[in-house]
Scaffold this motif. Sequence first.
Motif, mmCIF file in Angstrom:
data_model
loop_
_atom_site.group_PDB
_atom_site.id
_atom_site.type_symbol
_atom_site.label_atom_id
_atom_site.label_comp_id
_atom_site.label_asym_id
_atom_site.label_seq_id
_atom_site.Cartn_x
_atom_site.Cartn_y
_atom_site.Cartn_z
ATOM 1 N N GLY A 184 8.572 0.147 12.290
ATOM 2 C CA GLY A 184 8.191 -1.256 12.139
ATOM 3 C C GLY A 184 7.566 -1.567 10.799
ATOM 4 N N MET A 185 7.141 -0.511 10.059
ATOM 5 C CA MET A 185 6.642 -0.748 8.702
ATOM 6 C C MET A 185 7.809 -1.146 7.800
ATOM 7 S SD MET A 185 3.842 2.288 8.024
ATOM 8 C CE MET A 185 2.190 2.199 8.723
ATOM 9 N N LYS A 186 7.504 -1.958 6.794
ATOM 10 C CA LYS A 186 8.549 -2.479 5.914
ATOM 11 C C LYS A 186 8.360 -1.920 4.507
ATOM 12 C CE LYS A 186 10.649 -6.892 4.545
ATOM 13 N NZ LYS A 186 10.560 -8.376 4.699
ATOM 14 N N LEU A 187 9.419 -1.327 3.954
ATOM 15 C CA LEU A 187 9.339 -0.757 2.611
ATOM 16 C C LEU A 187 9.090 -1.841 1.573
ATOM 17 C CD1 LEU A 187 12.224 1.881 2.642
ATOM 18 C CD2 LEU A 187 9.766 2.334 2.556
ATOM 19 N N ALA A 188 8.125 -1.603 0.696
ATOM 20 C CA ALA A 188 7.790 -2.571 -0.352
ATOM 21 C C ALA A 188 8.442 -2.219 -1.685
ATOM 22 C CB ALA A 188 6.272 -2.648 -0.514
ATOM 23 N N GLU A 196 1.242 -5.547 6.091
ATOM 24 C CA GLU A 196 1.323 -5.848 7.518
ATOM 25 C C GLU A 196 2.550 -5.201 8.131
ATOM 26 O OE1 GLU A 196 -1.024 -7.419 9.218
ATOM 27 O OE2 GLU A 196 -2.200 -7.657 7.377
ATOM 28 N N LYS A 197 2.372 -4.608 9.281
ATOM 29 C CA LYS A 197 3.489 -4.025 10.025
ATOM 30 C C LYS A 197 4.292 -5.136 10.684
ATOM 31 C CE LYS A 197 4.325 -0.645 13.723
ATOM 32 N NZ LYS A 197 3.666 0.263 14.705
ATOM 33 N N THR A 198 5.596 -4.995 10.703
ATOM 34 C CA THR A 198 6.460 -5.998 11.319
ATOM 35 C C THR A 198 6.452 -5.812 12.830
ATOM 36 O OG1 THR A 198 7.885 -5.987 9.381
ATOM 37 C CG2 THR A 198 8.791 -6.967 11.378
ATOM 38 N N GLU A 199 5.820 -6.747 13.515
ATOM 39 C CA GLU A 199 5.733 -6.643 14.979
ATOM 40 C C GLU A 199 6.850 -7.406 15.672
ATOM 41 O OE1 GLU A 199 3.848 -4.680 16.509
ATOM 42 O OE2 GLU A 199 2.360 -4.128 14.987
ATOM 43 N N SER A 200 7.175 -8.562 15.128
ATOM 44 C CA SER A 200 8.229 -9.367 15.759
ATOM 45 C C SER A 200 9.082 -10.014 14.677
ATOM 46 C CB SER A 200 7.611 -10.459 16.650
ATOM 47 O OG SER A 200 6.810 -11.327 15.888
ATOM 48 N N TYR A 201 10.374 -10.020 14.892
ATOM 49 C CA TYR A 201 11.298 -10.612 13.940
ATOM 50 C C TYR A 201 12.616 -10.860 14.658
ATOM 51 C CZ TYR A 201 12.668 -5.687 13.709
ATOM 52 O OH TYR A 201 13.019 -4.415 14.028
ATOM 53 N N VAL A 202 13.448 -11.692 14.063
ATOM 54 C CA VAL A 202 14.775 -11.928 14.629
ATOM 55 C C VAL A 202 15.630 -10.724 14.257
ATOM 56 C CG1 VAL A 202 16.761 -13.478 14.728
ATOM 57 C CG2 VAL A 202 14.460 -14.411 14.361
ATOM 58 N N LYS A 210 0.841 -1.196 0.000
ATOM 59 C CA LYS A 210 0.000 0.000 0.000
ATOM 60 C C LYS A 210 0.879 1.250 0.000
ATOM 61 C CE LYS A 210 -0.434 -0.280 5.042
ATOM 62 N NZ LYS A 210 -1.351 -0.474 6.176
ATOM 63 N N LYS A 211 0.298 2.329 -0.507
ATOM 64 C CA LYS A 211 0.997 3.604 -0.543
ATOM 65 C C LYS A 211 0.558 4.438 0.653
ATOM 66 C CE LYS A 211 1.981 7.427 -3.742
ATOM 67 N NZ LYS A 211 1.656 8.009 -5.061
ATOM 68 N N VAL A 212 1.534 4.971 1.400
ATOM 69 C CA VAL A 212 1.217 5.797 2.565
ATOM 70 C C VAL A 212 2.035 7.077 2.501
ATOM 71 C CG1 VAL A 212 0.658 3.806 4.026
ATOM 72 C CG2 VAL A 212 2.985 4.722 4.029
ATOM 73 N N THR A 213 1.505 8.122 3.121
ATOM 74 C CA THR A 213 2.273 9.363 3.200
ATOM 75 C C THR A 213 3.352 9.209 4.262
ATOM 76 O OG1 THR A 213 0.882 10.358 4.907
ATOM 77 C CG2 THR A 213 0.202 10.664 2.602
ATOM 78 N N VAL A 214 4.356 10.053 4.200
ATOM 79 C CA VAL A 214 5.427 10.008 5.190
ATOM 80 C C VAL A 214 4.876 10.269 6.585
ATOM 81 C CG1 VAL A 214 7.551 11.152 5.960
ATOM 82 C CG2 VAL A 214 7.244 10.580 3.547
#
Length: 350
Positions: free
Chosen positions: A12-16, A55-61, A2-6
Amino acid sequence: MKKVTVDQLEEGMKLARDVFTENGKLLLPEGFIIKPSFIQKLREHNIESVYVEDEKTESYVKEEVIYHETFVAIQDLMLSAKAGEIVDPFVAKEIVNDIVGQIIEEEDVFLRIVGFRDVDNYTYFHSVDVSIFAAIIGKLLELDRKQIEELALAALLHDFGKMKIPHEILNKPAKLTDEEFEEMKKHTIYGYQIVKNMDDVSEKIAEVALLHHERLDGSGYPLKLKGDKIPLFAKIVAVADVYDALTADRVYKKKIVPTKAADYLTKYSGIYFDKDIVQKFLKMVVKYPVGCFVVLNTGEIAIVYEENPFNKTRPIVKVVAKKEGPPVLIPYFVDLSQDYKREIIDVINY
């Protein structure tokens, strides 16, 4: 996607998609996890919107994400240098700060993932690994955080000059001729010229690109400096650089096991390399705890019985089995610090 404004961006958001500046330079690569400093950078470049994953990245290594981001960043920067473009080290600095933060909390956090690289991308992965190793050494030497961040950035940028070396020399699958080796050695000078022209990068950082092949006895290059004439950061990166190079597959040679790399560094400790740096580094990266099972080059399977305080890579082991041949009915001890025909080639478990 999705496209979002700055203004809508959240940590936690991940660039697509890759984000480029108005003049077409890559600012932030696809796959990067957004953090506050990235949002500020986007605003500085008057970028109004970006594409992010749904989806926002909530948990990751975290360390795996940092490692991947560092690889992507250094690849982009090196390719920019190769094209003769101005290199902006902003992203590299931000990621190095993340690396150092993780290492300050737990110095061996990255050790399980360094070394996983392919031959084609060796230079990029090597830069990441050397940066991690250098930061670990910096912590072991009790440098403060700002110093470790400078050191880790210097290590990350230390091989930039290789982008100016002809491909046929850099990736030659055979021994270089004397003339080719002289050209290869120029990567230290090219690297210094590139790094010193980066915005907000100190001379202390740039000189690591120039001096990381200097040796204590004066046999290094390009200036043949000796002993204390070699700056501390260059001494640290020299150890990290050689260890990582020895334990990596290259186009012209196969990697060697960590114990052999450690033996090499130990052999030339005080001659080529700073003794204190070597000892502290090897104690961290190559160690076999009492009770772990190891495989020797002879096919013997042993349990580490006692550590060698002077050389962690060569403990006393108790041989309990063999991969082939008759079973070991009576276990026997081998002191690897005395028996250099035997060496550990694998660890079964800890």
